[in-house]
Design an enzyme around this catalytic site. Sequence first.
Site, PDB file in Angstrom:
ATOM      1  N   GLN A 199       0.827  -1.222   0.000  1.00  0.00           N
ATOM      2  CA  GLN A 199       0.000   0.000   0.000  1.00  0.00           C
ATOM      3  C   GLN A 199       0.858   1.267   0.000  1.00  0.00           C
ATOM      4  O   GLN A 199       0.438   2.306  -0.480  1.00  0.00           O
ATOM      5  CB  GLN A 199      -0.930   0.030   1.224  1.00  0.00           C
ATOM      6  CG  GLN A 199      -2.035  -1.000   1.225  1.00  0.00           C
ATOM      7  CD  GLN A 199      -1.637  -2.246   1.972  1.00  0.00           C
ATOM      8  OE1 GLN A 199      -0.479  -2.664   1.958  1.00  0.00           O
ATOM      9  NE2 GLN A 199      -2.589  -2.859   2.646  1.00  0.00           N
ATOM     10  N   ASP A 240      -5.743   1.599  12.676  1.00  0.00           N
ATOM     11  CA  ASP A 240      -7.040   0.973  12.416  1.00  0.00           C
ATOM     12  C   ASP A 240      -7.883   0.864  13.673  1.00  0.00           C
ATOM     13  O   ASP A 240      -9.100   0.685  13.608  1.00  0.00           O
ATOM     14  CB  ASP A 240      -6.850  -0.411  11.806  1.00  0.00           C
ATOM     15  CG  ASP A 240      -6.390  -0.265  10.372  1.00  0.00           C
ATOM     16  OD1 ASP A 240      -5.185   0.010  10.167  1.00  0.00           O
ATOM     17  OD2 ASP A 240      -7.234  -0.356   9.473  1.00  0.00           O
ATOM     18  N   ASN A 250      -2.139  -1.081  13.946  1.00  0.00           N
ATOM     19  CA  ASN A 250      -2.005  -0.575  12.565  1.00  0.00           C
ATOM     20  C   ASN A 250      -1.372  -1.658  11.695  1.00  0.00           C
ATOM     21  O   ASN A 250      -1.028  -2.742  12.163  1.00  0.00           O
ATOM     22  CB  ASN A 250      -1.167   0.713  12.554  1.00  0.00           C
ATOM     23  CG  ASN A 250      -1.232   1.426  11.214  1.00  0.00           C
ATOM     24  OD1 ASN A 250      -2.317   1.606  10.659  1.00  0.00           O
ATOM     25  ND2 ASN A 250      -0.090   1.826  10.672  1.00  0.00           N
ATOM     26  N   LYS A 251      -1.181  -1.334  10.443  1.00  0.00           N
ATOM     27  CA  LYS A 251      -0.636  -2.276   9.459  1.00  0.00           C
ATOM     28  C   LYS A 251       0.611  -2.987   9.975  1.00  0.00           C
ATOM     29  O   LYS A 251       1.466  -2.376  10.622  1.00  0.00           O
ATOM     30  CB  LYS A 251      -0.334  -1.499   8.177  1.00  0.00           C
ATOM     31  CG  LYS A 251       0.220  -2.280   7.018  1.00  0.00           C
ATOM     32  CD  LYS A 251      -0.606  -3.480   6.619  1.00  0.00           C
ATOM     33  CE  LYS A 251      -2.057  -3.161   6.322  1.00  0.00           C
ATOM     34  NZ  LYS A 251      -2.897  -4.377   6.207  1.00  0.00           N
TER      35      LYS A 251
HETATM   36  O1  MRU Z   1      -5.170  -3.224   5.196  1.00  0.00           O
HETATM   37  P1  MRU Z   1      -5.357  -1.764   4.954  1.00  0.00           P
HETATM   38  O2  MRU Z   1      -4.708  -1.281   3.701  1.00  0.00           O
HETATM   39  O3  MRU Z   1      -6.793  -1.361   5.062  1.00  0.00           O
HETATM   40  O4  MRU Z   1      -4.585  -1.087   6.176  1.00  0.00           O
HETATM   41  C1  MRU Z   1      -4.651   0.286   6.305  1.00  0.00           C
HETATM   42  C2  MRU Z   1      -3.771   0.806   7.364  1.00  0.00           C
HETATM   43  O5  MRU Z   1      -3.114   0.087   8.081  1.00  0.00           O
HETATM   44  C3  MRU Z   1      -3.796   2.267   7.574  1.00  0.00           C
HETATM   45  O6  MRU Z   1      -2.612   2.701   8.133  1.00  0.00           O
HETATM   46  C4  MRU Z   1      -4.940   2.592   8.535  1.00  0.00           C
HETATM   47  O7  MRU Z   1      -6.141   2.087   8.070  1.00  0.00           O
HETATM   48  C5  MRU Z   1      -5.067   4.018   8.782  1.00  0.00           C
HETATM   49  S1  MRU Z   1      -6.007   4.780   7.520  1.00  0.00           S
HETATM   50  C6  MRU Z   1      -6.029   6.441   7.691  1.00  0.00           C
END
Ligand code: MRU
Length: 357
Positions: A199, A240, A250-251
């Site tokens: 991402q 998240d 978070n990710k």
């Molecule tokens: O799996 P994803 O791409 O939905 O993960 C997103 C993230 O980890 C972002 O850092 C998080 O959603 C924050 S969005 C402002």
Amino acid sequence: MKIKGKEYRTIWHEDKGVKIIDQTKLPHNFVIKELKTVKDAINAIKVMEVRGAPLIGATAAYGIVLAIQESNDPEFIKKSSDELIQSRPTAINLKWGVDRMTKKLSGINSDQILDIALKEAKEICDEDEKFCENIGINGLKLIEEIYNKKKSTVNILTHCNAGWLATINWGTATSPIYHAQKKGIPIHVWVDETRPRNQGANLTSYELNEEEIPNTIIADNTGGILMQRGEVDMCIVGTDRTLSNGDVCNKIGTYLKALAAYDNNVPFYVALPSSTIDWNIKDAKDIPIEERNSEELSHMEGIDENNQVKKVLIYPQKSKAMNLAFDVTPAKYVTGLITERGICVASSDGLKQLFRK
Ligand code: MRU
């Protein structure tokens, strides 16, 4: 924010359909897709045509609008709401969006329900845009402080995509960056590639390019040495789900970046709208951590010499792979939380001071 010079939001309602930017096609193709049914919305969240905590919350809200357009049978709407909540487990915004719609629609009669649902889904989007803008205004002060001391380009490291594509507009982690650029502060962003779905490379770098913000993609393991060399002034990431004690989910890989930042005295900030705070779960072990298909690791997608998108296997055929999508960074490694109401210490006292009712 802009794509090819044109302003977009990530989701909007048009002619009885819901329009999204299909993020599985980026960065090589820019495709606007129409969601016509609640099943389309559920699928878009599952396969990550839309992703990022605030955006999946907004998509769930519009998913309920689509369900009502199909049938205003309360049982169908309830079943659709449950399926929306279950479409991805970790980001709290999904449940937050559905719960807010359910509360708004409870006791509303069938003549009015669609209009009220549509208005509330749009309100969720407008509010997220405003909150992300405020996150930018608040976070800008931190970047200004560094710039005033340093008087040269501020280097910011970010992980995954917490940019405008993950929200309705502005982004969370990127909003202070966009605000700093508007103020004329020279910025450079280290973009973690963010395996396995990339991402960072596919979305964050893409959106920063479109806004002409200098950025460099790095492999996920590179941040540590850059911090040791003094080439990172601060980290800003999204989240998240943030617990009321300041722990940040978070990710996957965020935790390791926070550890490296802590060891090198690099400030590590997390940017979030209040819709991402989970006031109920008290222990990080109770956060549902999504495990996604291992194919996201073993296969990679890109464009070939004929500009055709191709997917290839990159692992040994017999190897097993495991794909945990999120991790938790304990509050002690987080320098501060940048929210729409201001910046606070990542702790229950810090959050209470900003969000006391
Ligand atoms: O799996 P994803 O791409 O939905 O993960 C997103 C993230 O980890 C972002 O850092 C998080 O959603 C924050 S969005 C402002």
